[in-house]
Write an enzyme that holds these catalytic residues in place. Structure first.
Site, mmCIF file in Angstrom:
data_model
loop_
_atom_site.group_PDB
_atom_site.id
_atom_site.type_symbol
_atom_site.label_atom_id
_atom_site.label_comp_id
_atom_site.label_asym_id
_atom_site.label_seq_id
_atom_site.Cartn_x
_atom_site.Cartn_y
_atom_site.Cartn_z
ATOM 1 N N CYS A 294 61.661 53.886 25.113
ATOM 2 C CA CYS A 294 61.209 52.751 24.304
ATOM 3 C C CYS A 294 59.704 52.782 24.076
ATOM 4 O O CYS A 294 59.207 52.192 23.121
ATOM 5 C CB CYS A 294 61.622 51.432 24.956
ATOM 6 N N HIS B 98 49.211 66.422 31.049
ATOM 7 C CA HIS B 98 49.804 65.250 30.401
ATOM 8 C C HIS B 98 51.219 65.006 30.908
ATOM 9 O O HIS B 98 51.585 63.864 31.227
ATOM 10 C CB HIS B 98 49.826 65.443 28.885
ATOM 11 N N GLU C 201 55.065 52.855 37.034
ATOM 12 C CA GLU C 201 56.477 52.458 36.978
ATOM 13 C C GLU C 201 57.357 53.679 37.258
ATOM 14 O O GLU C 201 57.068 54.796 36.819
ATOM 15 C CB GLU C 201 56.802 51.815 35.628
ATOM 16 N N GLN D 242 60.674 54.315 36.478
ATOM 17 C CA GLN D 242 61.780 54.719 35.609
ATOM 18 C C GLN D 242 61.473 55.970 34.800
ATOM 19 O O GLN D 242 62.369 56.753 34.478
ATOM 20 C CB GLN D 242 62.133 53.576 34.636
#
Length: 426
Positions: A50, A97, A112, A114
């Site tokens: 997302c 990166h 995070e 996930q």
């Protein structure tokens, strides 16, 4: 072997652009094959979430223009549109990166967890599609190892905050007592599972999970004492719901303006709080214009997230140092692999010359030639042939004024002063 990382993310592109560049799960296999064929890429993987869409590739001479043109063509955009909101990293920059992304250092929510699972999904998709290859596979494995070290050796993951946590935090600002609220969760993936857990911990007693398959919805809702429904049943329960949070992989909106208007009428204008985490979006943007609806997209969660990140800054600095070390170690191993390949090819060449000279020597022995003469001739001929190409190349480079080549040759052949003195004495 060169590496390239090309993409857009929440920092460079608004959700309206990100949803246009997203790859649906059922598109990935074909997209990977097309990308490899159309750009003559040897190894390629695609990460699509997302918050970002990124392409990782390994090629002898990467052509970023071809990649940008392919992405623009695949998604019906112009190259100029894409160039304005994209970024490109090469070689060590691409390695660094990828490691930063996997460790959560480039996420909307710092640290995070996930994203590491999503990165592993991208690796598995490329592997299944047959577009992974040995070099990109090594890079993914090093990326996973470095991300794991960041999680283990720093506090980047302590007191985790996520998009899911931010959505629930925002709901608390709208409803003073979440315990009296009914929540509708659309989707049954990892993000919705986190949302469900956070809502349950906040005391929400009625949780409805809507999903394309009832089994997945039941798997998520049953432990929380919730209700599972299919997506086409959403209009039947929408008027009961105070909180609606959606995150699916649907290419088209699931919740439209008309359905929400009918629910609001039945609710007698009681407010509805909605968070659309999906990219492409699950809830039609026009819903946000309705009175008594508080609709937030994933981009609107920034402020809530920022408030929960300040304690992680020190850990982030330590994580960046681990990323630098991981990048350096991978590039060193890559350079060593390049040397191994050159040595392998030179050994094959030397063994071919050896076999030729051995066959000649055996033929002369069969004709009755003196073995001492045969051995001496074989040694002289093999030495001359092994030295011929290096000698020609060194003379040529010296004539061109490339003095560094002579220095490198002395190191390569270990021609130090002791070697000269030994040769002189002999």
């Amino acid at each position: 072997m060169g590496f390239l990382a090309f993409g857009i993310n929440h920092k460079t592109a608004a959700v309206e652009v990100r949803e246009r560049v997203a790859f649906a799960p059922d598109q990935l296999a074909d997209a990977l094959q097309q990308l490899r064929e159309d750009t003559l890429t040897q190894e390629v993987a695609i990460l699509s979430t997302c918050n970002r869409t990124e392409i990782y590739l390994s090629q002898d001479h990467p052509n970023p223009d071809a990649v940008v043109e392919w992405v623009a063509r695949f998604h019906g955009m112009t190259v100029e549109e894409l160039a304005r909101c994209s970024y490109l990293h090469r070689d060590a920059g691409a390695v660094r990166h990828m490691m930063r992304v996997a460790a959560g250092l480039d996420s909307m929510v710092l640290g995070e967890p996930q994203i590491l699972g999503q990165m592993k999904d991208a690796w598995q998709s490329a592997r299944t599609a047959g577009t992974l290859g040995p070099y990109l596979d090594r890079l993914f494995q090093s990326t996973f190892n470095t991300a794991k070290q960041v999680r283990t050796d720093t506090a980047i993951g302590e007191n985790p905050v996520s998009v899911a946590f931010a959505a629930v935090s925002l709901a608390r600002q709208i409803f003073s007592d979440l315990r009296r609220s009914t929540a509708l969760l659309i989707g049954a993936g990892e993000t919705i599972a986190l949302v469900a857990r956070h809502l349950y911990e906040q005391g929400v007693q009625k949780i409805i999970v809507a999903n394309r398959t009832l089994e997945r919805a039941e798997l998520l809702s049953e432990p929380l004492g919730g209700q599972a429904i299919l997506l086409n049943q959403i209009p039947d329960v929408l008027a009961q719901c105070d909180i609606i949070i959606s995150s699916t992989a649907s290419p088209l909106p699931i919740l439209g303006k008309g359905a929400v208007e009918r629910a609001l009428k039945a609710r007698k204008r009681s407010p509805m709080f909605m968070v659309d985490i999906a990219v492409p979006r699950d809830i039609e943007p026009e819903v946000g214009g309705l009175r008594d609806v508080y609709l937030y997209s994933v981009d609107d969660l920034h402020e809530v997230i920022e408030e929960n990140l300040r304690s992680r800054q020190g850990a982030a600095e330590a994580a960046e140092r681990l990323i630098d070390l991981g990048t350096d170690e991978f590039m060193q191993r890559l350079r060593a692999l390049a040397a191994v390949d050159v040595l392998r090819r030179y050994r094959q060449k030397a063994e071919h010359l050896r076999d030729q000279e051995l066959a000649k020597a055996q033929a002369r022995l069969e004709r009755g030639t003196d073995p001492q003469l045969v051995l001496a001739e074989m040694a002289r001929s093999l030495t001359n042939k092994l030295l011929h190409d290096p000698s020609v190349q060194l003379k040529q480079m010296s004539a061109e004024g490339r003095a560094e080549a002579l220095t490198l040759a002395q190191e390569l052949f270990a021609l130090d002063e002791d070697t000269h003195s030994v040769q002189g004495k002999s």
